[in-house]
Design a protein around this motif. Sequence first.
Motif, PDB file in Angstrom:
ATOM      1  N   PRO A   1       8.001  67.824 -10.382  1.00  0.00           N
ATOM      2  CA  PRO A   1       8.171  67.039 -11.603  1.00  0.00           C
ATOM      3  C   PRO A   1       9.603  66.516 -11.723  1.00  0.00           C
ATOM      4  O   PRO A   1      10.556  67.171 -11.314  1.00  0.00           O
ATOM      5  CB  PRO A   1       7.866  68.035 -12.726  1.00  0.00           C
ATOM      6  N   VAL A   2       9.725  65.328 -12.280  1.00  0.00           N
ATOM      7  CA  VAL A   2      11.034  64.731 -12.543  1.00  0.00           C
ATOM      8  C   VAL A   2      11.457  65.169 -13.943  1.00  0.00           C
ATOM      9  O   VAL A   2      10.747  64.892 -14.917  1.00  0.00           O
ATOM     10  CB  VAL A   2      10.982  63.189 -12.455  1.00  0.00           C
ATOM     11  N   PRO A   3      12.581  65.874 -14.066  1.00  0.00           N
ATOM     12  CA  PRO A   3      13.022  66.329 -15.386  1.00  0.00           C
ATOM     13  C   PRO A   3      13.228  65.151 -16.335  1.00  0.00           C
ATOM     14  O   PRO A   3      13.716  64.097 -15.941  1.00  0.00           O
ATOM     15  CB  PRO A   3      14.360  67.023 -15.109  1.00  0.00           C
ATOM     16  N   GLU A   4      12.857  65.374 -17.578  1.00  0.00           N
ATOM     17  CA  GLU A   4      13.085  64.353 -18.594  1.00  0.00           C
ATOM     18  C   GLU A   4      14.547  64.358 -18.991  1.00  0.00           C
ATOM     19  O   GLU A   4      15.245  65.359 -18.853  1.00  0.00           O
ATOM     20  CB  GLU A   4      12.221  64.637 -19.829  1.00  0.00           C
ATOM     21  N   GLU A   5      15.015  63.228 -19.496  1.00  0.00           N
ATOM     22  CA  GLU A   5      16.368  63.145 -20.031  1.00  0.00           C
ATOM     23  C   GLU A   5      16.382  63.935 -21.334  1.00  0.00           C
ATOM     24  O   GLU A   5      15.528  63.766 -22.191  1.00  0.00           O
ATOM     25  CB  GLU A   5      16.731  61.682 -20.305  1.00  0.00           C
ATOM     26  N   HIS A   6      17.333  64.864 -21.466  1.00  0.00           N
ATOM     27  CA  HIS A   6      17.368  65.720 -22.654  1.00  0.00           C
ATOM     28  C   HIS A   6      18.786  66.048 -23.109  1.00  0.00           C
ATOM     29  O   HIS A   6      18.972  66.727 -24.098  1.00  0.00           O
ATOM     30  CB  HIS A   6      16.641  67.030 -22.352  1.00  0.00           C
ATOM     31  N   PHE A   7      19.764  65.589 -22.391  1.00  0.00           N
ATOM     32  CA  PHE A   7      21.146  65.970 -22.619  1.00  0.00           C
ATOM     33  C   PHE A   7      21.729  65.270 -23.838  1.00  0.00           C
ATOM     34  O   PHE A   7      21.497  64.095 -24.049  1.00  0.00           O
ATOM     35  CB  PHE A   7      21.969  65.622 -21.380  1.00  0.00           C
ATOM     36  N   GLU A   8      22.456  65.983 -24.634  1.00  0.00           N
ATOM     37  CA  GLU A   8      23.194  65.409 -25.753  1.00  0.00           C
ATOM     38  C   GLU A   8      24.661  65.744 -25.568  1.00  0.00           C
ATOM     39  O   GLU A   8      25.005  66.877 -25.240  1.00  0.00           O
ATOM     40  CB  GLU A   8      22.709  65.977 -27.084  1.00  0.00           C
ATOM     41  N   ALA A   9      25.514  64.779 -25.768  1.00  0.00           N
ATOM     42  CA  ALA A   9      26.948  64.997 -25.610  1.00  0.00           C
ATOM     43  C   ALA A   9      27.622  64.974 -26.985  1.00  0.00           C
ATOM     44  O   ALA A   9      27.268  64.183 -27.851  1.00  0.00           O
ATOM     45  CB  ALA A   9      27.570  63.924 -24.730  1.00  0.00           C
ATOM     46  N   LEU A  10      28.567  65.851 -27.146  1.00  0.00           N
ATOM     47  CA  LEU A  10      29.366  65.899 -28.364  1.00  0.00           C
ATOM     48  C   LEU A  10      30.834  65.905 -27.984  1.00  0.00           C
ATOM     49  O   LEU A  10      31.218  66.491 -26.979  1.00  0.00           O
ATOM     50  CB  LEU A  10      29.086  67.169 -29.162  1.00  0.00           C
ATOM     51  N   VAL A  11      31.632  65.239 -28.767  1.00  0.00           N
ATOM     52  CA  VAL A  11      33.076  65.303 -28.597  1.00  0.00           C
ATOM     53  C   VAL A  11      33.575  66.175 -29.736  1.00  0.00           C
ATOM     54  O   VAL A  11      33.293  65.914 -30.909  1.00  0.00           O
ATOM     55  CB  VAL A  11      33.712  63.901 -28.656  1.00  0.00           C
ATOM     56  N   VAL A  12      34.312  67.234 -29.389  1.00  0.00           N
ATOM     57  CA  VAL A  12      34.758  68.196 -30.385  1.00  0.00           C
ATOM     58  C   VAL A  12      36.281  68.154 -30.464  1.00  0.00           C
ATOM     59  O   VAL A  12      36.962  68.265 -29.455  1.00  0.00           O
ATOM     60  CB  VAL A  12      34.299  69.624 -30.003  1.00  0.00           C
ATOM     61  N   ALA A  13      36.803  67.984 -31.659  1.00  0.00           N
ATOM     62  CA  ALA A  13      38.247  68.012 -31.870  1.00  0.00           C
ATOM     63  C   ALA A  13      38.711  69.448 -31.962  1.00  0.00           C
ATOM     64  O   ALA A  13      38.111  70.270 -32.662  1.00  0.00           O
ATOM     65  CB  ALA A  13      38.616  67.258 -33.148  1.00  0.00           C
ATOM     66  N   ILE A  14      39.767  69.774 -31.250  1.00  0.00           N
ATOM     67  CA  ILE A  14      40.297  71.148 -31.248  1.00  0.00           C
ATOM     68  C   ILE A  14      41.735  71.118 -31.728  1.00  0.00           C
ATOM     69  O   ILE A  14      42.523  70.317 -31.327  1.00  0.00           O
ATOM     70  CB  ILE A  14      40.193  71.760 -29.844  1.00  0.00           C
TER      71      ILE A  14
END
Length: 84
Positions: free
Chosen positions: A71-84
Amino acid sequence: MGGNIVPGEKTGEGETMRQVVLHPGEDGYWVAECPSLLGCISQGKTKQEAVTNIKEAIEGYIVSLEEDGLPVPEEHFEALVVAI
């Protein structure tokens, strides 16, 4: 390209959208990774070259999975930019 595109959805041109993360590598090259396809990584001397190379890597990765009947994995990634 207008409108909202859902990750993993086919576009009007028959292409599937995949999220790619770009970052500078230690060797001066740009590294491109596709988080939804584990281990699918490429690089290039410029950002554009890295993007071109990761597109090719993604296509090859998916073809290999399909040829092996996996199976081809579905796109599921979410990116966040976090201020530190």
